[in-house]
Design a protein around this motif. Sequence first.
Motif, mmCIF file in Angstrom:
data_model
loop_
_atom_site.group_PDB
_atom_site.id
_atom_site.type_symbol
_atom_site.label_atom_id
_atom_site.label_comp_id
_atom_site.label_asym_id
_atom_site.label_seq_id
_atom_site.Cartn_x
_atom_site.Cartn_y
_atom_site.Cartn_z
ATOM 1 N N SER A 166 0.842 -1.200 0.000
ATOM 2 C CA SER A 166 0.000 0.000 0.000
ATOM 3 C C SER A 166 0.877 1.251 0.000
ATOM 4 O O SER A 166 1.867 1.327 0.732
ATOM 5 C CB SER A 166 -0.900 0.012 1.240
ATOM 6 O OG SER A 166 -1.844 -1.025 1.168
ATOM 7 N N GLY A 167 0.519 2.231 -0.833
ATOM 8 C CA GLY A 167 1.243 3.494 -0.861
ATOM 9 C C GLY A 167 2.495 3.490 -1.704
ATOM 10 O O GLY A 167 3.225 4.491 -1.738
ATOM 11 N N HIS A 277 -2.493 -5.018 -2.721
ATOM 12 C CA HIS A 277 -1.385 -5.077 -1.759
ATOM 13 C C HIS A 277 -1.267 -6.475 -1.177
ATOM 14 O O HIS A 277 -0.281 -6.805 -0.520
ATOM 15 C CB HIS A 277 -1.605 -4.058 -0.632
ATOM 16 C CG HIS A 277 -2.650 -4.472 0.336
ATOM 17 N ND1 HIS A 277 -3.997 -4.291 0.085
ATOM 18 C CD2 HIS A 277 -2.578 -5.092 1.538
ATOM 19 C CE1 HIS A 277 -4.690 -4.759 1.100
ATOM 20 N NE2 HIS A 277 -3.866 -5.251 1.980
ATOM 21 N N GLY A 351 4.125 2.606 5.161
ATOM 22 C CA GLY A 351 3.138 3.219 4.268
ATOM 23 C C GLY A 351 3.725 3.745 2.979
ATOM 24 O O GLY A 351 3.032 4.371 2.175
ATOM 25 N N ASN A 352 5.038 3.522 2.780
ATOM 26 C CA ASN A 352 5.727 3.857 1.538
ATOM 27 C C ASN A 352 5.633 5.335 1.150
ATOM 28 O O ASN A 352 5.648 6.197 2.016
ATOM 29 C CB ASN A 352 5.235 2.928 0.419
ATOM 30 C CG ASN A 352 5.664 1.500 0.693
ATOM 31 O OD1 ASN A 352 6.841 1.196 0.642
ATOM 32 N ND2 ASN A 352 4.710 0.631 1.015
ATOM 33 N N ARG A 354 3.292 7.227 0.033
ATOM 34 C CA ARG A 354 2.138 7.951 0.578
ATOM 35 C C ARG A 354 2.416 8.399 2.013
ATOM 36 O O ARG A 354 2.082 9.517 2.410
ATOM 37 C CB ARG A 354 0.898 7.059 0.534
ATOM 38 C CG ARG A 354 -0.392 7.792 0.927
ATOM 39 C CD ARG A 354 -1.567 6.840 0.928
ATOM 40 N NE ARG A 354 -1.778 6.265 -0.399
ATOM 41 C CZ ARG A 354 -2.040 4.981 -0.609
ATOM 42 N NH1 ARG A 354 -2.106 4.138 0.388
ATOM 43 N NH2 ARG A 354 -2.240 4.538 -1.834
ATOM 44 N N GLU A 355 3.068 7.544 2.806
ATOM 45 C CA GLU A 355 3.398 7.909 4.183
ATOM 46 C C GLU A 355 4.438 9.027 4.209
ATOM 47 O O GLU A 355 4.346 9.953 5.024
ATOM 48 C CB GLU A 355 3.923 6.689 4.944
ATOM 49 C CG GLU A 355 4.205 6.985 6.408
ATOM 50 C CD GLU A 355 4.749 5.779 7.167
ATOM 51 O OE1 GLU A 355 4.852 5.864 8.420
ATOM 52 O OE2 GLU A 355 5.083 4.770 6.532
ATOM 53 N N GLU A 417 2.216 -5.216 8.101
ATOM 54 C CA GLU A 417 2.452 -4.816 6.709
ATOM 55 C C GLU A 417 1.610 -5.633 5.729
ATOM 56 O O GLU A 417 1.416 -5.224 4.581
ATOM 57 C CB GLU A 417 3.938 -4.953 6.359
ATOM 58 C CG GLU A 417 4.806 -3.916 7.071
ATOM 59 C CD GLU A 417 6.293 -4.098 6.782
ATOM 60 O OE1 GLU A 417 6.629 -5.022 6.015
ATOM 61 O OE2 GLU A 417 7.103 -3.333 7.330
#
Length: 446
Positions: A166-167, A277, A351-352, A354-355, A417
């Motif tokens: 995700s992200g 995801h 959160g990759n 986006r985080e 995760e």
Amino acid sequence: MSPRQKVLIVDDEPDIRELLEITLGRMKLDTFSARNLGEAQALLGRETFDLCLTDMRLPDGTGLELVQHIQQRYPQVPVAMITAYGSLETAINALKAGAFDFLTKPVDLTRLRELVTSALRLPAPGGASTAIDRRLLGESLPMRNLRKQIDKLARSQAPVYISGESGSGKELVARLIHEQGPRAGRPFIPVNCGAIPSELMESEFFGHRKGSFSGAIEDNPGLFQAAHGGTLFLDEVADLPLAMQVKLLRAIQEKAVRAVGGQQETVVDVRILCATHKDLDAEVSAERFRQDLYYRLNVIELRVPPLRERRDDIETLANHVLKRLAAGTGHPAAKLHPQALEALKSYRFPGNVRELENMLERAHTLCENKQIEAGDLRLAEGNCAAEAGVPDLTRIDNLEDYLENVERKLILQALEETRWNRTAAAQRLNLSFRSMRYRLKKLGLD
């Protein structure tokens, strides 16, 4: 007057060759014909072609061999495979080998003309790289490889399964594949499969007729019809209920949909890209996702790397985000203190991207004098990669307790995760499911 485009036709049946020659001739295209693999390779060596149409079965080889030959020596030439009706596995193998698309016998002339028109609109290999570079930032090895794969997949009509956390940017990757390919001027329709109530799914995907159910006050086209000629991006496809998976599989295979309350099927020309995801292999093993649909969607898998696998890109991404936040304010962009940058590079980023964006937006608001300190980032404690280094032995009272605590942290992190998907978490930790189950029980996490 521009020269006419040239198409190579490879088939050992004279009737098929003649049909294709006449149809393409009416499209103002020059055609060259070959009866077998050897003749085709000889023509490719003498002429420059804009497209190749080849039968799967040839007297001296296969269409797959020709696809591979063209991929190696003439990658600018798109190849479409002609297969026997129902030979789905053959078609999928052709797409995996690098074919642009496929047709089934008997050849539908409308479908043939659409395929040829689409193939001839393809940009030259590598021509999309500049646009992809501007949208997909980062010069790490994983990102350079990702851009090359996007450029290649944009020249195909193969269904692509985009995997990643995700992200990580899966929808951006899907948009780039669409925008750099021959469908660029047509619709790109993204849909979050997990956000549609199950009772409305069939109507949303395939449309409905007026009066087909309570509240259907007028005809309404579905997502497939909206994406006709373009791309339908199925995000979080693993969240589709099994009943809907069956209907989706049929729509993809038949290239046609029937609206709720309708009697006739509508032909649709849609390229399918999907993402999730979740681990689709694990979902299939757990019988939550149909294996036949999985094989139809996962013709080619494209993995988007998580941010922690490309830490060298964090500074570039952070500066880009800060410039965007400052745009239009009339003030210069905030700067990252060296310690703040080091803190970001040591953070795991569950959160990759986006985080990272959310974190910098918050820090940009809270910082003083347009400089972001490490404290402004408010990083979650216990989530830094630096903690995986050599521990301070003077602080370890009991080695067994310490190792158990480390094991618990790693398992919890993997579970978080993967949204507590135990099968996916076990794969992430390179554990068998049985071993994972034993450890969860031992640590009191089951």
